[in-house]
Design a protein around this motif. Structure first.
Motif, PDB file in Angstrom:
ATOM      1  N   SER A  85      37.883  25.624  41.270  1.00 40.58           N
ATOM      2  CA  SER A  85      37.586  26.799  40.483  1.00 40.58           C
ATOM      3  C   SER A  85      36.757  27.835  41.008  1.00 40.58           C
ATOM      4  N   GLY A 128      40.915  29.886  37.712  1.00 37.08           N
ATOM      5  CA  GLY A 128      39.876  30.299  36.778  1.00 37.08           C
ATOM      6  C   GLY A 128      39.392  31.657  37.329  1.00 37.08           C
ATOM      7  N   LYS A 149      34.524  31.502  34.135  1.00 35.96           N
ATOM      8  CA  LYS A 149      35.072  30.902  33.287  1.00 35.96           C
ATOM      9  C   LYS A 149      36.217  30.019  33.714  1.00 35.96           C
ATOM     10  N   THR A 150      36.612  28.769  33.680  1.00 36.25           N
ATOM     11  CA  THR A 150      37.614  28.024  33.925  1.00 36.25           C
ATOM     12  C   THR A 150      37.838  27.104  33.099  1.00 36.25           C
ATOM     13  N   HIS A 151      39.390  26.988  32.645  1.00 44.45           N
ATOM     14  CA  HIS A 151      39.842  26.373  31.460  1.00 44.45           C
ATOM     15  C   HIS A 151      40.683  25.342  32.082  1.00 44.45           C
ATOM     16  N   ARG A 154      43.560  24.418  31.530  1.00 47.02           N
ATOM     17  CA  ARG A 154      44.956  24.920  31.620  1.00 47.02           C
ATOM     18  C   ARG A 154      44.978  25.421  33.007  1.00 47.02           C
ATOM     19  N   ASP A 155      43.895  26.065  33.670  1.00 47.30           N
ATOM     20  CA  ASP A 155      43.852  26.673  35.057  1.00 47.30           C
ATOM     21  C   ASP A 155      44.142  25.558  36.093  1.00 47.30           C
ATOM     22  N   GLU A 178      32.174  28.940  30.938  1.00 47.08           N
ATOM     23  CA  GLU A 178      32.892  27.843  30.439  1.00 47.08           C
ATOM     24  C   GLU A 178      33.433  27.064  31.864  1.00 47.08           C
ATOM     25  N   VAL A 200      35.067  23.121  33.401  1.00 47.54           N
ATOM     26  CA  VAL A 200      35.840  21.977  32.883  1.00 47.54           C
ATOM     27  C   VAL A 200      35.068  20.724  33.445  1.00 47.54           C
TER      28      VAL A 200
END
Ligand SMILES: *Cc1c(COP(=O)(O)O)cnc(C)c1O
Length: 461
Positions: A170, A198, A202-204, A206-207, A234, A236
């Motif tokens: 990330s 990400g 923010k890192t999701h 889905r990244d 955000e 994960v």
């Protein structure tokens, strides 16, 4: 005129015959004192040449020799009083060892030992066996090993597991610690290809999903030990990352950094999960420092699945990063204390300071206040303050602490702070609101006498 001055410089032999210099030779060595005399005489000749020395005085030269000997024999690495309140101060040596750890170090350093010897079989053993079982039991993991520091641990993990492969990280976790440990650089050195995913804040999930391909070697999570991003953020979580990694048959590596065994949530410190909790949430390999929240010697502790740790044990970097017998002895003793957490909080200085009660700090502060109040021209108060755990750990959260706060009548606060710092055994303090502060978490009771004498000397009492 200056020619006369040169003639007045005492000869080396004359200096060597002086009583004060003879006693220096007795306490140190002839060669060392001779060296000092030569250095001083050189300085004096220079001084005459530059016109800064206008007269020669044997007494002053004697004093210069004594000062030079003192400088030459004062080790550069020496102890200080840490009044700053930063418990894990990287510049001041991070964690202090427990009495048990120190005894263990002295024991293996002064005796031959079983470092790599199996006395049952009478043949070669491994230096890693001494700690592995203990760590595995405490962290509930399959395998463990130890190298010189956590930077080496991360380098070894990546070198052994993901060399030549891609590892998504990330953008919010590409940290620099202590000016020299940088995640992208360590990854490059290990031959791992960093794949940034990400955004900074923010890192999701889905990244990570989108970044994984057939050449992905692992997912890496890095604990953002020394900074915090505020606002719309955000990231994960560990268990979610583990799920993603495992669904693609790749391991999750976690650089945990601080690595606490004690639950800091009891103190209201958030975001610093215990090593045990991290191991439970599904990371396959975790590494952390020995001399941060664990409270032991400098080391990089690696725990995780046996298949990966076995690969690391066989890796050539392991030999380059291997730690010393003194480190292993200190680690064993520190680990031992953790079998009983209440005992650990008493015996391990780092934990003792972090968990020190308000009453104990107040008692300490009042004892020091009472002692220092007898010094004329010094105002001494006990105040409540905030202290940092430090050492790149828990950056945004502070601990309540009690401080002894000083203000001298006839000396500026900045000057007092500097004079204390310039002592042969430096006293490092914090300045706030134009007063010198001694935090009671990090200032040892054993040093109260020294602080008292030092303040008297500095203030000319
Ligand atoms: C402190 C830290 C390191 C470096 O550990 P050392 O033991 O100082 O080598 C690496 N990663 C993280 C997240 C850290 O907090």
């Amino acid at each position: 005129m200056s020619y006369n001055l040169y003639r007045q410089i005492p000869k080396t032999d004359e200096l060597l015959a002086m009583a004060s210099i003879r006693s220096l030779i007795e306490n140190h060595s002839h060669n060392l004192v001779l060296d000092a005399i030569r250095t001083v005489l050189e300085t004096v000749r220079e001084g005459i040449k530059n016109g800064v020395i206008m007269e020669i005085n044997a007494g002053i030269i004697e004093k210069m020799v004594a000062d030079t000997v003192d400088k030459m024999t004062t080790p550069s690495l020496r102890t200080v009083v840490n009044g700053t309140g930063v418990i894990l101060h990287t510049n001041l040596g991070r964690a202090l060892l427990s009495k048990e750890a120190i005894d263990a170090v002295v024991d293996v350093a002064t005796n031959y030992n079983t470092l790599e010897y199996d006395p049952e079989e009478g043949k070669r053993g491994s230096r890693y066996t001494h700690i592995e079982a203990q760590i595995c039991k405490l962290c509930n993991c399959e395998a463990a090993m130890v190298v010189n520091n956590n930077a080496a641990a991360v380098m070894l993990i990546l070198g052994a597991i993901t060399r030549g492969k891609e590892v998504p990280v990330s953008r919010g976790e590409l940290v620099e610690i202590g000016g020299s440990f940088r995640v992208p650089e360590i990854m490059e050195q290990s031959g791992t290809i960093l794949k940034e995913v990400g955004a900074t804040n923010k890192t999701h999930p889905r990244d990570y999903e989108n970044a994984i391909n057939e050449n992905t070697g692992a997912l890496l999570k890095v604990h953002t030990s020394n900074f915090k991003i505020m606002g719309f953020t955000e990231s994960v979580g560990l268990s979610e990352m583990a799920e993603i990694a495992h669904s693609h048959n790749i391991p999750l590596i976690y650089d945990l950094g601080g690595g606490s065994f004690a639950d800091l949530a009891d103190l209201g410190i958030e975001g610093e999960p215990t090593v045990f909790e991290c191991a439970k949430t599904g990371a396959d390999i975790i590494s952390f420092s020995g001399d941060k929240l664990f409270g032991g010697p400098q080391a990089g502790i690696i725990i995780g699945k046996k298949e990966y740790v076995d690969k690391m044990k066989k890796h050539p970097l392991t030999r380059a990063f291997r730690c010393d017998k003194m480190t292993i002895a200190a680690l064993c003793a520190t680990l031992n204390a953790y079998h009983d957490m209440d005992q650990a909080k008493k015996d391990i200085p780092t934990l003792n300071m972090i968990f020190m009660s308000n009453e104990e700090m107040l008692r300490k502060a009042q004892t020091l206040q009472k002692k220092l109040k007898t010094i004329k021209g010094l105002d001494v108060q006990v105040v409540s303050e905030l202290a940092q755990v430090g050492g790149g750990s828990v950056p945004s959260q502070m601990l309540q602490t009690k401080c002894v706060s000083l203000k001298a009548e006839n000396m500026k606060t900045s000057e007092l702070e500097e004079k204390l710092r310039h002592l042969k055994r430096p006293i490092v303090t914090r300045v706030a609101r134009d007063r010198v502060l001694f935090c009671m978490r990090t200032t040892k009771k054993e040093d109260f006498g020294y602080i008292y004498e030092a303040l008297k000397a500095v203030l000319g009492e």
